[in-house]
Design an enzyme around this catalytic site. Sequence first.
Site, PDB file in Angstrom:
ATOM      1  N   SER A   1      34.567 -14.386  -6.965  1.00 17.97           N
ATOM      2  CA  SER A   1      35.937 -13.974  -7.252  1.00 17.97           C
ATOM      3  C   SER A   1      36.167 -12.583  -6.686  1.00 17.97           C
ATOM      4  O   SER A   1      35.247 -11.935  -6.202  1.00 17.97           O
ATOM      5  CB  SER A   1      36.177 -13.962  -8.761  1.00 17.97           C
ATOM      6  OG  SER A   1      35.528 -12.845  -9.324  1.00 17.97           O
ATOM      7  N   LYS A   2      37.390 -12.148  -6.785  1.00 20.96           N
ATOM      8  CA  LYS A   2      37.788 -10.846  -6.249  1.00 20.96           C
ATOM      9  C   LYS A   2      36.922  -9.698  -6.799  1.00 20.96           C
ATOM     10  O   LYS A   2      36.784  -8.663  -6.177  1.00 20.96           O
ATOM     11  CB  LYS A   2      39.253 -10.580  -6.604  1.00 20.96           C
ATOM     12  CG  LYS A   2      40.208 -11.194  -5.603  1.00 20.96           C
ATOM     13  CD  LYS A   2      40.384 -10.262  -4.414  1.00 20.96           C
ATOM     14  CE  LYS A   2      41.372 -10.799  -3.412  1.00 20.96           C
ATOM     15  NZ  LYS A   2      41.247 -10.094  -2.124  1.00 20.96           N
ATOM     16  N   ARG A   3      36.373  -9.926  -7.995  1.00 21.71           N
ATOM     17  CA  ARG A   3      35.614  -8.856  -8.633  1.00 21.71           C
ATOM     18  C   ARG A   3      34.409  -8.409  -7.793  1.00 21.71           C
ATOM     19  O   ARG A   3      34.069  -7.247  -7.742  1.00 21.71           O
ATOM     20  CB  ARG A   3      35.124  -9.290 -10.007  1.00 21.71           C
ATOM     21  CG  ARG A   3      35.932  -8.714 -11.154  1.00 21.71           C
ATOM     22  CD  ARG A   3      35.438  -9.270 -12.475  1.00 21.71           C
ATOM     23  NE  ARG A   3      35.455 -10.732 -12.464  1.00 21.71           N
ATOM     24  CZ  ARG A   3      34.359 -11.485 -12.506  1.00 21.71           C
ATOM     25  NH1 ARG A   3      33.171 -10.948 -12.587  1.00 21.71           N
ATOM     26  NH2 ARG A   3      34.465 -12.802 -12.486  1.00 21.71           N
TER      27      ARG A   3
ATOM     28  N   ASP B   1      35.713 -10.023  -1.477  1.00 26.99           N
ATOM     29  CA  ASP B   1      36.911 -10.752  -1.100  1.00 26.99           C
ATOM     30  C   ASP B   1      36.624 -12.244  -1.063  1.00 26.99           C
ATOM     31  O   ASP B   1      35.496 -12.654  -0.832  1.00 26.99           O
ATOM     32  CB  ASP B   1      37.379 -10.282   0.272  1.00 26.99           C
ATOM     33  CG  ASP B   1      38.049  -8.924   0.170  1.00 26.99           C
ATOM     34  OD1 ASP B   1      38.774  -8.705  -0.817  1.00 26.99           O
ATOM     35  OD2 ASP B   1      37.844  -8.087   1.069  1.00 26.99           O
TER      36      ASP B   1
END
Length: 497
Positions: A258-260, A263
């Site tokens: 995920s974005k966490r 990307d």
Amino acid sequence: MSIPIGKVRTRYAPSPTGYLHVGGAWMAFFNWLFARNQGGTFILRVEDTDRSRSTEEYERAILEDFRWLGIDWDEGPDKGGPVGPYRQTERFHLYRQYAQALLDRGAAYHCYCTLEELEAERQRARAAKRPYRYSGRCRNLTPEQRAEFERQGRRPTIRLRVHDDGETIVVNDLVRGRVEFDPEHLDDYIIVRSDGSPLYNFANVVDDHTMAMTHVIRGIEHLSNTPKQWIMYRSLGWDPPQVAHLSNILGTDHKKLSKRTGDTAVRDYKRAGFLPEALVNFFALMAWYPEENREIYSVREMIEKFRLEDLGKASPVFDMTKLTWMNGVYMRELLRRDPDRAVEACLEPLRNAGLLDGQVTAETRAYIRQVVDVLGDRIKVGRDILTYGDFFFTDAVTYEPDAVKKYFSRKDVATTLAQLRERVAKVDRLDATTVESIVRTMASELRIESREIIHPARVALTGKTAGPGLFELTALLGRDRVIKRLDSAIDWIRRLP
Ligand code: GLU
């Protein structure tokens, strides 16, 4: 249709409901690699039946990102091919034809149940704590019952008649081995909605068969669809393709990517200045190690060495540190072989940071090339040019607080910088050797260490405490900019309380 018998045919079937995800690109890569390894055909098929979420723009973007990655296709929506069209929304005549064939054979039937009726069934199952399965109420309607429903204006869905003969459904997965499914969980599932649009499990089977797919490599989330699809193949009298389900890519936190932790869209990597050859090399190693202790492979080598049986079922981790390192390796090589492309990888980050606008002239390119050379190994990814060399593109230098504390706080710093400024102003041309000799001479005349000049000068010119060699960077900035920045720094320091 003229499809050579016995040739490998693989596909990637994106739904154009978003940008190309690295997980999707990774799956596509293996379908592509296998086809190329086998001298087969790789196809792009656009699964756009979810009309409310699919857009032409996303389709275009997905194709563009594949092109950038160097993953090419032999048949697809943009180039056609012998088994087209390659968009599901353009293939409704085929779904209609095969739905009718199933109805004619009694392998499928019209279901007139309303949403409310189905919901009531579902609630009863919930209350009784049993898993929900469609009751099969419409399985054996008489012509009179059907006519009555039609008269009421009900529009039927089409359901597949799933025979529960207690036989376990076996999927021989190329990666996971034999996977068994208990038929108890299957019910007569809907294959065509009441508006005539096909559902995924139906369209997917019709397409994979009519497009003569031999192998399907896809995400683990589709494993649970496979038994439904296998029943569909059987009902239509077709042989299913071979399948391989790969595990999802995880972030470094071992949760779904995920974005966490990085990307998720391929184009974000492009924007950041990653190189496609590094990404595909990295893709390969997320599932497969061709040779021990070796990381860097050209596309040609990967194609040559790839074996389907080497694909593992473990969940790979998207390790940004490794990808960044790998990109650095490719960056170095590009600088030797094709420096224009290394420069290209820096353009977008510079543009997005507002440090570059309009047409990029040959002169600007040459300048960026010099910056990249001066920054050397620091540039692993295009965007590193911002981290280490933003000051080459703007006079608005911000002094890092640490740098100020360390090198701007001594009383005589402004005087030292002023001296340097005078000496620089006297020469016509600043090259690295000239700067070096100015600094060394000045140090010996003032009986100070060269670094007492070098450190504050670096902060004045770049705002940072670390970076490329001062002499080279000064030469590249050029005399006028150096004088201007020294003046600003002197001013700034003098105004300190
Ligand atoms: N459109 C599906 C997806 O994007 C494809 C599934 C498949 O490969 O069978 O997940």
